[in-house]
Write an enzyme that holds these catalytic residues in place. Sequence first.
Site, mmCIF file in Angstrom:
data_model
loop_
_atom_site.group_PDB
_atom_site.id
_atom_site.type_symbol
_atom_site.label_atom_id
_atom_site.label_comp_id
_atom_site.label_asym_id
_atom_site.label_seq_id
_atom_site.Cartn_x
_atom_site.Cartn_y
_atom_site.Cartn_z
ATOM 1 N N PRO A 33 0.745 -1.306 -0.031
ATOM 2 C CA PRO A 33 -0.080 0.086 -0.039
ATOM 3 C C PRO A 33 0.703 1.219 -0.018
ATOM 4 O O PRO A 33 0.237 2.254 0.081
ATOM 5 C CB PRO A 33 -0.955 -0.099 1.321
ATOM 6 C CG PRO A 33 0.149 -0.862 2.079
ATOM 7 C CD PRO A 33 0.789 -2.003 1.334
ATOM 8 N N GLY A 34 2.186 1.236 0.021
ATOM 9 C CA GLY A 34 3.033 2.412 -0.152
ATOM 10 C C GLY A 34 3.868 2.904 1.194
ATOM 11 O O GLY A 34 4.498 4.060 1.002
ATOM 12 N N TRP A 36 6.968 1.378 2.031
ATOM 13 C CA TRP A 36 8.473 1.844 1.746
ATOM 14 C C TRP A 36 8.365 3.004 0.855
ATOM 15 O O TRP A 36 9.591 3.706 1.090
ATOM 16 C CB TRP A 36 8.720 0.663 0.764
ATOM 17 C CG TRP A 36 9.224 -0.568 1.515
ATOM 18 C CD1 TRP A 36 8.744 -0.934 2.902
ATOM 19 C CD2 TRP A 36 10.279 -1.669 1.148
ATOM 20 N NE1 TRP A 36 9.414 -2.129 3.202
ATOM 21 C CE2 TRP A 36 10.230 -2.522 2.200
ATOM 22 C CE3 TRP A 36 11.104 -1.702 0.123
ATOM 23 C CZ2 TRP A 36 11.333 -3.511 2.365
ATOM 24 C CZ3 TRP A 36 11.986 -2.831 0.111
ATOM 25 C CH2 TRP A 36 12.172 -3.669 1.231
ATOM 26 N N VAL A 80 5.566 -5.684 -12.627
ATOM 27 C CA VAL A 80 7.074 -5.294 -12.678
ATOM 28 C C VAL A 80 7.821 -5.998 -13.724
ATOM 29 O O VAL A 80 8.654 -5.752 -14.194
ATOM 30 C CB VAL A 80 7.535 -5.390 -11.269
ATOM 31 C CG1 VAL A 80 9.260 -5.129 -11.377
ATOM 32 C CG2 VAL A 80 7.079 -4.278 -10.309
ATOM 33 N N ASP A 104 10.170 -5.303 -2.504
ATOM 34 C CA ASP A 104 9.606 -6.114 -1.498
ATOM 35 C C ASP A 104 8.269 -6.820 -2.206
ATOM 36 O O ASP A 104 7.154 -7.372 -1.208
ATOM 37 C CB ASP A 104 8.817 -5.130 -0.469
ATOM 38 C CG ASP A 104 8.542 -5.643 1.010
ATOM 39 O OD1 ASP A 104 9.115 -6.622 1.318
ATOM 40 O OD2 ASP A 104 7.604 -5.184 1.491
ATOM 41 N N LYS A 144 13.406 -8.657 -1.676
ATOM 42 C CA LYS A 144 12.901 -9.702 -0.756
ATOM 43 C C LYS A 144 12.826 -10.850 -1.545
ATOM 44 O O LYS A 144 12.535 -10.995 -2.814
ATOM 45 C CB LYS A 144 11.602 -9.377 -0.417
ATOM 46 C CG LYS A 144 11.017 -10.223 0.665
ATOM 47 C CD LYS A 144 9.651 -10.494 0.758
ATOM 48 C CE LYS A 144 8.374 -9.688 0.449
ATOM 49 N NZ LYS A 144 8.040 -9.244 1.807
HETATM 50 N N1 SAM Z 1 6.645 -2.651 0.726
HETATM 51 C C1 SAM Z 1 5.407 -2.550 0.593
HETATM 52 C C2 SAM Z 1 4.888 -1.496 1.596
HETATM 53 O O1 SAM Z 1 5.684 -1.123 2.480
HETATM 54 O O2 SAM Z 1 3.712 -0.958 1.430
HETATM 55 C C3 SAM Z 1 4.533 -3.717 0.641
HETATM 56 C C4 SAM Z 1 4.728 -4.717 -0.430
HETATM 57 S S1 SAM Z 1 3.641 -6.462 -0.192
HETATM 58 C C5 SAM Z 1 4.410 -7.298 0.915
HETATM 59 C C6 SAM Z 1 3.944 -7.024 -1.783
HETATM 60 C C7 SAM Z 1 3.271 -6.310 -3.056
HETATM 61 O O3 SAM Z 1 4.075 -7.028 -4.079
HETATM 62 C C8 SAM Z 1 1.759 -6.745 -3.199
HETATM 63 O O4 SAM Z 1 1.225 -5.105 -3.079
HETATM 64 C C9 SAM Z 1 1.625 -7.428 -4.502
HETATM 65 O O5 SAM Z 1 0.483 -6.735 -5.238
HETATM 66 C C10 SAM Z 1 3.063 -6.986 -5.280
HETATM 67 N N2 SAM Z 1 3.387 -7.673 -6.375
HETATM 68 C C11 SAM Z 1 3.269 -9.021 -6.521
HETATM 69 N N3 SAM Z 1 3.630 -9.311 -7.842
HETATM 70 C C12 SAM Z 1 3.878 -8.152 -8.499
HETATM 71 C C13 SAM Z 1 4.135 -8.041 -9.964
HETATM 72 N N4 SAM Z 1 4.483 -8.903 -10.741
HETATM 73 N N5 SAM Z 1 4.495 -6.594 -10.161
HETATM 74 C C14 SAM Z 1 4.328 -5.541 -9.127
HETATM 75 N N6 SAM Z 1 3.789 -5.820 -8.026
HETATM 76 C C15 SAM Z 1 3.677 -7.138 -7.854
#
Ligand code: SAM
Length: 192
Positions: A33-34, A36, A80, A104, A144
Amino acid sequence: NFRCRSAFKLLEIDDKFRLLQPGCSVVDCGAAPGAWSQVAVHRVNSAGTDPAAPPGTVVGIDVLHIPPLDGAHFLSCHDVTAPPTHAKLLELLPGGQAHVILSDMAPNASGFREMDHVKLITMCFSLLDLAEKILLPGGSLLCKYWDGILAHELQEKLSRVFNSVQTLKPNASRKDSAERYFLARIYKKPEK
Ligand code: SAM
């Protein structure tokens, strides 16, 4: 106030390694959700909060919606690992280049530990393609992963293009989880 507790992991890592300096350009992969991005905006001064320091840039990407944040550009609903996302990043970053790539990212966990591990490592491999397009020589990548059989292969690939690669397990990361981070520093462009 952080949007998510994960902020503390990045704060802990950055307090130690000082990756996020004022003026830096940062890409935050899997940003929703944002939290980082909140840390990154503050540390690279991308909202211009400190007029005496150079302003940086933060671009966050997620397949989910990321609520707006002052000082960050968000590519919501973007994968990504998809080349069109890389093209958009090139446009958003000053000079098409970044000092730091943060990831992450995590796939939805199926509960099958090995399968989830392979999925996440595969996503990490794609960060190396992204690095080749946008990461400045000397730049850093923090990503990660979930520990398992392919971790070594990822570490080896990172070691080929970064001078230093280390494994981190922040105190803020649950002790009983397989979650780890690779911090790869001093990027050198891969030889063709
Ligand atoms: N670092 C974030 C924060 O501090 O708010 C939390 C990240 S959360 C652990 C992992 C995120 O990776 C999820 O929101 C998920 O939707 C995203 N994600 C998974 N696969 C992805 C991809 N192929 N491209 C972009 N985001 C992806």
